[in-house]
Motif scaffolding. Structure first.
Motif, PDB file in Angstrom:
ATOM      1  N   ASN A 140       0.992  -1.154  -0.118  1.00 49.81           N
ATOM      2  CA  ASN A 140      -0.037   0.042  -0.010  1.00 49.81           C
ATOM      3  C   ASN A 140       1.002   1.212   0.074  1.00 49.81           C
ATOM      4  N   ALA A 141       1.055   1.923  -1.300  1.00 49.58           N
ATOM      5  CA  ALA A 141       2.052   2.962  -1.346  1.00 49.58           C
ATOM      6  C   ALA A 141       1.706   4.200  -0.974  1.00 49.58           C
ATOM      7  N   ALA A 142       0.943   4.010   0.413  1.00 47.52           N
ATOM      8  CA  ALA A 142       0.720   5.492   1.075  1.00 47.52           C
ATOM      9  C   ALA A 142       1.254   5.451   2.447  1.00 47.52           C
ATOM     10  N   PHE A 143       2.423   5.117   2.641  1.00 43.81           N
ATOM     11  CA  PHE A 143       2.847   4.736   3.967  1.00 43.81           C
ATOM     12  C   PHE A 143       4.221   5.459   4.219  1.00 43.81           C
ATOM     13  N   PRO A 144       4.598   6.468   3.857  1.00 47.80           N
ATOM     14  CA  PRO A 144       5.935   7.286   3.849  1.00 47.80           C
ATOM     15  C   PRO A 144       6.504   6.767   5.206  1.00 47.80           C
ATOM     16  N   PRO A 145       7.785   6.767   5.069  1.00 43.64           N
ATOM     17  CA  PRO A 145       8.630   6.713   4.230  1.00 43.64           C
ATOM     18  C   PRO A 145       9.012   5.050   3.756  1.00 43.64           C
ATOM     19  N   GLN A 204      -6.334  13.845   6.704  1.00 43.91           N
ATOM     20  CA  GLN A 204      -7.028  14.805   6.070  1.00 43.91           C
ATOM     21  C   GLN A 204      -8.500  14.978   6.834  1.00 43.91           C
ATOM     22  N   ASN A 205      -8.997  13.975   7.488  1.00 45.25           N
ATOM     23  CA  ASN A 205     -10.189  13.999   8.591  1.00 45.25           C
ATOM     24  C   ASN A 205      -9.761  14.572   9.791  1.00 45.25           C
ATOM     25  N   GLU A 265       5.832  12.693   8.482  1.00 47.63           N
ATOM     26  CA  GLU A 265       5.745  13.081   7.255  1.00 47.63           C
ATOM     27  C   GLU A 265       4.436  13.753   7.094  1.00 47.63           C
ATOM     28  N   TYR A 266       3.410  13.079   7.483  1.00 43.06           N
ATOM     29  CA  TYR A 266       2.074  13.854   7.957  1.00 43.06           C
ATOM     30  C   TYR A 266       2.049  14.930   8.445  1.00 43.06           C
ATOM     31  N   ALA A 320       3.705  17.844   6.565  1.00 44.22           N
ATOM     32  CA  ALA A 320       3.008  18.200   5.575  1.00 44.22           C
ATOM     33  C   ALA A 320       1.793  19.050   5.895  1.00 44.22           C
ATOM     34  N   ASN A 321       1.278  19.078   7.100  1.00 44.34           N
ATOM     35  CA  ASN A 321       0.218  19.813   7.495  1.00 44.34           C
ATOM     36  C   ASN A 321       0.197  20.430   8.788  1.00 44.34           C
ATOM     37  N   PRO A 322       0.541  21.879   8.540  1.00 43.07           N
ATOM     38  CA  PRO A 322       0.932  22.903   9.756  1.00 43.07           C
ATOM     39  C   PRO A 322      -0.406  22.623  10.567  1.00 43.07           C
ATOM     40  N   GLY A 323      -0.089  23.007  11.955  1.00 41.15           N
ATOM     41  CA  GLY A 323      -1.152  22.942  12.898  1.00 41.15           C
ATOM     42  C   GLY A 323      -1.365  21.492  13.345  1.00 41.15           C
TER      43      GLY A 323
END
Length: 292
Positions: free
Chosen positions: A80-85, A214-215, A233-234, A237-240
């Motif tokens: 599942n290529a949505a698991f960085p790094p 994102q939720n 990583e998340y 990429a997502n300030p706050g």
């Protein structure tokens, strides 16, 4: 609620590496050979040995692995290529990450070409069980339930389940998750841990970690539980957002193979030991995860 063990996030993974070198034998020159011929022959032999060592495995080592795969000449990896790094896609749509490079090196030492099939996490595990892929790598943890349907390699990395919350949240430790709605990636150990700890009604499963985050950003969940490496990583990429100082759980990652495929499993375990000893594993990890 059972008490959760506090684990500091100062170290995500640790590996113990031992140095190992390649050796080669040289033929004794005949008495009739000239001194110049002897020197040329010896230099050629040393060059050949050096090239083999730099490749990470000698041709004899590669040839010694006799395994059967789903497709001749190919090692198929489901992920599942949505698991960085560990696994992700770059701007060019190419797969990259720790697991991707680890699998590529394993395939190389087996003398096979690596093929990567990207899918949902649950489907990646099922693909191995159904004989559609040879290995599953997606930051997978060994559990009793998974051992019923799959076999696993020796562990190659350590992961920490972390908690992501908005800055200013009243959640300051994993104990504060009780009574909150927790976002997780479906099928992962974080998903299982949270259901066991808080019940199904308190858990919101998503197809991947990014959707869960994102939720959280949009306020639809109160926190996200996910492995620390992708959590960093998340958050970047997502300030706050921030990661709690205290972790939710500590676990190890392994490679999944079809139940009973001891031939492939033994070969993978041998190669993992080689990669740890010659420094390949640590080099791959250092490429994606800073020592800091």
């Amino acid at each position: 609620m059972k008490k959760l063990t506090a684990v500091l996030l100062a170290s995500v993974m640790a590996f113990s590496l031992a140095a190992c070198g390649a050796t080669s034998s040289e033929s004794t020159a005949s008495e009739s050979s000239s001194a110049a011929s002897d020197a040329s022959s010896e230099a050629s032999s040393e060059d050949t040995s050096s090239e083999a060592a730099s490749d990470g495995a000698s041709s004899a080592e590669t040839a010694s692995y006799d395994v059967e795969t789903v497709e001749d000449g190919v090692l198929i990896m489901s992920t599942n290529a949505a698991f960085p790094p560990y696994e992700m896609t770059n701007d060019a749509g190419e797969f990259e990450g720790i697991d991707v490079e680890m699998a590529g090196e394993i395939a190389k030492r087996l003398g096979l070409e690596l093929q990567i099939d990207d899918m949902d996490f649950d489907a990646a595990l099922l693909a191995v069980q159904q004989g559609k892929s040879d290995i599953a790598m997606a930051g997978i943890t060994i559990t009793e339930d998974r051992l019923v349907n799959m076999d696993f390699s020796n562990t190659y990395a350590n992961g920490v389940q972390s908690v992501i919350v908005p800055e200013g949240s009243d959640i300051t430790s994993p104990d504060d998750l009780a009574g909150k709605l927790v976002g997780v990636q479906r099928g992962t150990t974080g998903y299982t841990f949270c259901i066991d700890e808080f019940g199904e009604d308190a858990v919101a499963p998503f197809a991947d970690g990014n959707t869960a985050v994102q939720n959280l950003v949009s306020g639809k969940v109160d926190a996200v539980v996910i492995d620390n490496a992708p959590a960093q990583e998340y958050v970047a990429a997502n300030p706050g957002l921030k990661i709690l100082d205290t972790a939710f759980a500590d676990e190890d990652y392994a490679i999944g193979v079809a139940k009973g495929n001891t031939q492939l499993l033994d070969a993978i375990n041998s190669i993992l030991a080689e990669m740890e000893a010659d420094g390949t594993t640590q080099a791959i990890i250092d490429k994606y995860i800073s020592a800091d």
